[in-house]
Design an enzyme around this catalytic site. Sequence first.
Site, mmCIF file in Angstrom:
data_model
loop_
_atom_site.group_PDB
_atom_site.id
_atom_site.type_symbol
_atom_site.label_atom_id
_atom_site.label_comp_id
_atom_site.label_asym_id
_atom_site.label_seq_id
_atom_site.Cartn_x
_atom_site.Cartn_y
_atom_site.Cartn_z
ATOM 1 N N ASP A 155 0.839 -1.204 0.000
ATOM 2 C CA ASP A 155 0.000 0.000 0.000
ATOM 3 C C ASP A 155 0.871 1.249 0.000
ATOM 4 O OD1 ASP A 155 -2.420 1.623 0.410
ATOM 5 O OD2 ASP A 155 -1.702 1.856 2.449
ATOM 6 N N GLU A 208 -1.975 -5.271 -3.723
ATOM 7 C CA GLU A 208 -1.040 -4.517 -2.884
ATOM 8 C C GLU A 208 0.054 -5.431 -2.348
ATOM 9 O OE1 GLU A 208 -3.632 -0.814 -1.058
ATOM 10 O OE2 GLU A 208 -3.676 -2.741 -0.007
#
Length: 225
Positions: free
Chosen positions: A49, A121
């Site tokens: 992320d 992610e």
Amino acid sequence: MISEIEKVINYQFRDQQLLINALTHSSYSNEELDKTSSKNNERLEFLGDAIFDAIISEYLYKLMTDVEEGRLSKLRAMIVCESSLAECGKRLGINKYLRLGRGEENNGGRERNSIIADAMEAIIGAIFLDGGIEKAREFVLNFFKPTIELALSGKLNTDFKSEIQERLQAQGVSEITYKLDKQKGPDHNKTFYVSLWADGNMLGTGEGKTKKEAEQNAAKAALEV
């Protein structure tokens, strides 16, 4: 399976366990379907992320030299979000390779945006750990290119709530509400489930890491119907 996925993402891992972990949902490790590994993708998701955000931020900063911070932030938010991650994951077919627990599998987890986005992610995080920032940047800018181009051209509409509201009001609908149906997970990693109602009729459901994101996804589902 590993070599097949590596072809899909155009990256060959030195440490293939990183890729396996990136594709392993917590439901799989919790059920211990694989006795050789109890790891899941949550830590890699956390890392990915941040890397994804940094890569897109740097790209926009260097590309748009005369654009102010507010505009850059809006563009980044349009690209670095659950919907774009899930769209890319589905386009690549990443959801086919996810390792899910039986319950999550039976509940349609393989098509769930939040799970696919988390896996994407995690893959970004795994590539960063295995090959460094340049390989991670290459992956992101290559496979998220369609999303980036749509955002830059102004054609990437993520304000689905405004769009559905305008359409419904034009049809004479007077009451539009979003209902929080449930929330799952610990405080630091909650998933919210929301339904959209118009004059007593349920039009769509959505989920997200925040209530606002879940509402946007519910509105998007209603628009698609």
